[in-house]
Design a protein around this motif. Structure first.
Motif, PDB file in Angstrom:
ATOM      1  N   LEU A   1       0.822  -1.202   0.000  1.00  0.00           N
ATOM      2  CA  LEU A   1       0.000   0.000   0.000  1.00  0.00           C
ATOM      3  C   LEU A   1       0.862   1.261   0.000  1.00  0.00           C
ATOM      4  CD1 LEU A   1      -3.318   0.741   1.511  1.00  0.00           C
ATOM      5  CD2 LEU A   1      -1.482   2.195   2.322  1.00  0.00           C
TER       6      LEU A   1
ATOM      7  N   LEU B   1       0.967   4.251  -2.964  1.00  0.00           N
ATOM      8  CA  LEU B   1       0.610   5.644  -2.692  1.00  0.00           C
ATOM      9  C   LEU B   1       1.773   6.585  -2.990  1.00  0.00           C
ATOM     10  CD1 LEU B   1      -1.576   5.418   0.542  1.00  0.00           C
ATOM     11  CD2 LEU B   1      -2.236   5.232  -1.858  1.00  0.00           C
TER      12      LEU B   1
ATOM     13  N   GLY C   1      -5.240   5.292   1.091  1.00  0.00           N
ATOM     14  CA  GLY C   1      -5.566   3.974   0.578  1.00  0.00           C
ATOM     15  C   GLY C   1      -5.991   3.047   1.699  1.00  0.00           C
TER      16      GLY C   1
ATOM     17  N   ASP D   1     -12.637   7.173  -7.045  1.00  0.00           N
ATOM     18  CA  ASP D   1     -12.267   5.986  -6.266  1.00  0.00           C
ATOM     19  C   ASP D   1     -11.686   4.952  -7.215  1.00  0.00           C
ATOM     20  OD1 ASP D   1     -13.718   6.369  -3.445  1.00  0.00           O
ATOM     21  OD2 ASP D   1     -15.107   7.027  -5.012  1.00  0.00           O
TER      22      ASP D   1
ATOM     23  N   TRP E   1     -10.440   0.920  -7.271  1.00  0.00           N
ATOM     24  CA  TRP E   1     -10.512  -0.346  -6.540  1.00  0.00           C
ATOM     25  C   TRP E   1      -9.892  -1.474  -7.366  1.00  0.00           C
ATOM     26  CZ3 TRP E   1     -13.544  -1.038  -1.918  1.00  0.00           C
ATOM     27  CH2 TRP E   1     -14.401   0.021  -1.580  1.00  0.00           C
TER      28      TRP E   1
ATOM     29  N   TRP F   1      -8.142  -0.273  -2.185  1.00  0.00           N
ATOM     30  CA  TRP F   1      -8.843   0.974  -2.534  1.00  0.00           C
ATOM     31  C   TRP F   1      -7.869   2.137  -2.431  1.00  0.00           C
ATOM     32  CZ3 TRP F   1      -9.292   5.276   0.641  1.00  0.00           C
ATOM     33  CH2 TRP F   1     -10.076   6.321   0.142  1.00  0.00           C
ATOM     34  N   VAL F   2      -7.999   3.082  -3.363  1.00  0.00           N
ATOM     35  CA  VAL F   2      -7.194   4.306  -3.337  1.00  0.00           C
ATOM     36  C   VAL F   2      -8.123   5.489  -3.610  1.00  0.00           C
ATOM     37  CG1 VAL F   2      -5.343   5.611  -4.472  1.00  0.00           C
ATOM     38  CG2 VAL F   2      -5.072   3.162  -4.074  1.00  0.00           C
TER      39      VAL F   2
ATOM     40  N   ALA G   1      -4.942   1.026  -7.946  1.00  0.00           N
ATOM     41  CA  ALA G   1      -5.193   0.058  -6.879  1.00  0.00           C
ATOM     42  C   ALA G   1      -4.640  -1.332  -7.158  1.00  0.00           C
ATOM     43  CB  ALA G   1      -6.704  -0.035  -6.623  1.00  0.00           C
TER      44      ALA G   1
END
Length: 788
Positions: A304, A308, A414, A677, A679, A692-693, A711
């Protein structure tokens, strides 16, 4: 005259005797309920709440620190002076009750209605904190006085003060000065500065309100009051007083040395323990064993954070975090610079640094460990020639292998969660970029539009109503009149193109919005809203209009994980859970989870046939085994939708999963309007994972930041580690399905000589009709009116 004087004197004496007798009688009566003073010596050491992964790694510790009590002679003199100055400067003079202070406080209370300093001595506070409640009654106060006098009679002043400084509650679940010094400043009590000592000494009055974590400004005001009292009593000099007042109040909360970074999980386990065992959970030595897999959790963290940071670099440098005065870069400003860096703790693995100089090919920094130089490759992504860094700028750096790279704390957020689909055990969970920077747990608390990640549930509803993966729908414009709006709704595909007739399988593989809307129109909104809760999703959040087909329903990532687990495990609704076992301080098991599990081979697990009734919505089934989860999806429907999602992951919008070189993956990308969003929801038979981001305040992620780009990399990086050594395995194909040759243009059985026919799997009781020979020979004659 003398007679009246005598009578008055006797009357006063009688009244005094009666008053004394009443006090004595009250003391005898109330004294019966008071505990023996000797028991105050038996202070119970608080044992913290510990949270472990399933493989025994420490992921969290809460509550009072386990410690040895401090002896009076080991307590620094300034600590004693500070507490006496703040709470009871006549401690060594009064007999446990400061009668002067009580009279003064009572007078002020009677005149002004306000409380004043001096009502309770340290001995009275000790009596109250150890034996009595905090109720505000005269009876409790009287008991407090009686017990304080008894304590003073049986214990020495040094013993009383030693017990008080070890027992007093000082906020943030810290009891005693030894614990408070670590909880607030991460230091042994002998390492505290005078200002830090004064902060702690200012806490007994209102520890939850005035502590430097909850209210730094109030803590500073209380600190300055304590310093002023120490100065006026002659305990510290003018120089010491001024220097201590000039100290910044900088908190360095104590953190137990953890084996695994899983703070969002630890907080969830803490809340669960308090809900089930109350506040005693912090002190009775409970051990909460979670379902977390430490290796998979580390993989989730790294996946994650990397995604990001990559997103952040794609969208360019936003600028330095702060600007420090240039004087701090001089030799004279070394201490001030160290304090400034110390005040900016790491966020995830991003460390603070200060710019010394910047050139096109070199960036010179100072970190808490000393000077550092970055080559051009480490900051070229930021294009700093447009906006050069200046000396004094505060930036962040992150480790990449053995080197460092310029970075910044991402503005985007995220969430990621992975669980076992057969019973719902959470294996990894990351609620955001960094727990200490933002404690909002997006896995459990953030309800976001699901986008195209909702489509598998919609398509499953269509299959359950008799459609097949071969059923053909038109990928063509849809216009929906809305009487409440000025303009008709004209939805589009993400790419903006049209492909004409196409099968449901291909429509899902390529995530065609217009086909999804036509499918929803065909099976009905009401039917779909009744069917989708079979996956364990909250039915009350499903829109009562056609936008449902595009994923406007809002769900948390954990709710999405439950829905996808239903597909991954063969059609059983499981309940995600985190706590597997709780043990007490002696190792005795207090709680053991008994999750319901998917059991495709168990008898009597036929799903409910008619969607929409209360039993279906609740996930009821025909089995009587309490250990088996309810089966709510027909095995044939479940297998078909998982097989269609397998195609999504191998040749559709999720085709990047092919880099894992596995043939047992399935999933669905999800992107909402304006790329708000992103996903990726996917699974292998033993693992469901949701990524999810997005921004906490919904905003566009930027052009091209779809689920497959923003994502899916999180999901791939996690699965690469989580599935290492796990054999390939897909859901077994159930009975009731057959292979047929289909004309992809019509969805009907293709003639034997059709050169472009494709093989498809359909329900045995829904085999498509054979198409007419002329329709195959001349596609213009195909009856497109029959297409949905």
């Amino acid at each position: 005259m003398k007679r009246w004087i005598l009578i008055s004197t006797l009357g006063v004496a009688v009244l005094l005797c009666l008053g004394a007798a009443a006090v004595w009688a009250g003391a005898l009566y109330l004294g019966r309920d008071l505990p023996p003073v000797d028991s105050i010596r038996q202070l119970q050491l608080s044992v913290p709440l510990r949270v472990l992964s399933q493989d025994g790694k420490l992921i969290g510790q809460f509550g009072a620190e386990r410690r040895s009590l401090l002896r009076y002679d080991d307590i620094p003199p300034n600590v004693i002076h500070a507490f006496l100055a703040a709470e009871d400067d006549r401690f060594f003079e009064h007999p446990g009750v400061d009668w002067q202070g009580l009279v003064r406080a009572s007078f002020v209370l009677a005149v002004s209605g306000e409380k004043s300093q001096g009502g309770s001595t340290i001995t009275m506070q000790l009596a109250r904190n150890v034996f009595l409640s905090n109720e505000r009654t005269f009876t409790r106060k009287f008991k407090e006085i009686l017990l304080a006098l008894r304590i003073e009679h049986e214990l020495s002043k040094k013993e009383i003060l030693e017990l008080y400084l070890n027992k007093i509650f000082l906020g943030e679940r810290a009891y005693g000065v030894g614990a408070a010094s670590r909880v607030y400043f991460g230091k042994d009590i002998h390492q505290l500065s005078l200002g830090e000592i004064a902060v702690i000494a200012g806490l007994p009055k209102a520890p939850s309100r005035d502590n430097p974590v909850a209210n730094p400004q109030r803590a500073k005001e209380r600190r300055d009051y304590v310093l002023s009292r120490m100065h006026s009593l002659g305990e510290i000099s003018d120089t010491e007083y001024q220097a201590a007042r000039a100290e910044p109040v900088v908190v360095h909360p104590y953190q137990a040395k953890l084996d695994v970074d899983a703070q969002y999980v630890a907080e969830m386990a803490r809340a669960w323990a308090v809900e089930h065992y109350g506040d005693d959970a912090y002190t009775r030595g409970l051990t909460v064993i979670t379902t977390l897999d430490s290796g998979r959790q580390l993989a989730a963290n790294a996946a994650l954070r990397r995604a990001l940071l990559d997103y952040d670099e794609r969208h360019g440098w936003r600028g330095p975090e702060a600007q420090l005065p240039l004087r701090m870069l001089s030799d004279q400003g070394h201490d001030e610079l160290a304090q400034a860096l110390d005040a900016r703790p790491p966020v995830a693995d991003l460390r603070a640094a200060v710019v010394v100089s910047f050139a096109a090919d070199r960036l010179q920094l100072i970190t808490e460990d000393g000077p550092m130089n970055l080559d051009k490759d480490a900051f070229s992504w930021a294009n700093l020639t447009r906006k050069p860094l200046q000396p004094g700028d505060v930036v962040r750096i992150r480790p990449v292998g053995a080197r460092w790279r310029l970075a910044e704390i991402p503005a985007v957020q995220g969430a990621f969660v992975a669980l076992r689909p057969d019973d719902g055990a959470i294996q990894a969970l990351v609620g955001g970029f960094d727990f200490y920077a933002n404690k909002f747990n997006r896995v459990t608390q953030a309800r976001r539009q699901s986008g195209s990640g909702f489509k598998p549930f919609l398509y499953a509803a269509g299959l359950a109503q008799g459609l097949t993966p071969a059923s053909v729908f038109l990928d063509a414009p849809v216009v929906v009149d809305d009487p409440s709006a000025d303009n008709a709704w004209r939805p589009e595909n993400f790419e903006g193109d049209l492909k004409g007739p196409m099968s449901l399988r291909e429509a899902l593989v390529h995530s065609r919005n217009l086909v999804s809307i036509r499918l929803l129109q065909a099976i009905g909104i009401d039917y779909t809203r009744q069917y989708v809760p079979r996956f364990g999703l909250p039915g009350d959040r499903l829109p009562d209009n056609l936008t449902m087909a595009l994923g406007t329903a809002v769900f948390t990532p954990l709710e999405m994980a439950r829905g996808y687990a239903t597909i991954a495990n063969g059609g059983f609704v499981i309940d995600p859970y985190l706590v597997s076992e709780v043990r007490d301080a002696d190792g005795q098991v207090l709680y053991k989870a008994a999750p319901k599990h998917a059991c495709p081979d168990c008898p009597d697990t036929a799903p409910q046939q008619s969607p929409g009734d209360s039993a279906t919505a609740a996930g009821a089934d025909a089995t009587t085994d309490d250990s088996v989860a309810p089966r709510t999806i027909e095995p044939q429907v479940d297998w078909l939708i998982s097989d269609m999602m397998h195609d999504v992951a191998t040749r559709g919008t999720g085709a990047k999963t092919n880099e894992l070189h596995r043939n047992d993956l399935a999933g669905k990308t999800g992107t909402t309007n304006d790329e708000t969003d992103a996903w990726f929801n996917g699974f292998q038979k033993t693992q469901v994972a949701i990524a999810w981001v997005g921004f906490d305040q919904p905003a566009p992620l930027g052009p091209g930041e779809v689920g497959a780009r923003a994502a899916l990399p999180i999901w791939i990086d996690y699965m690469r580690a989580a599935l290492k050594g796990v054999p390939e395995e897909r859901l077994p194909r159930p009975d009731g399905l057959v292979d047929v040759r289909i004309d992809p243009r019509t969805g009907k059985l293709a003639p034997a000589d059709a050169p472009d026919a494709v093989f498809e799997v359909v329900q045995q009781d829904h085999i498509p009709e054979a198409e007419a020979a002329d329709a195959h020979n001349d596609p213009n004659k195909a009856n497109l009116e029959d297409l949905y």
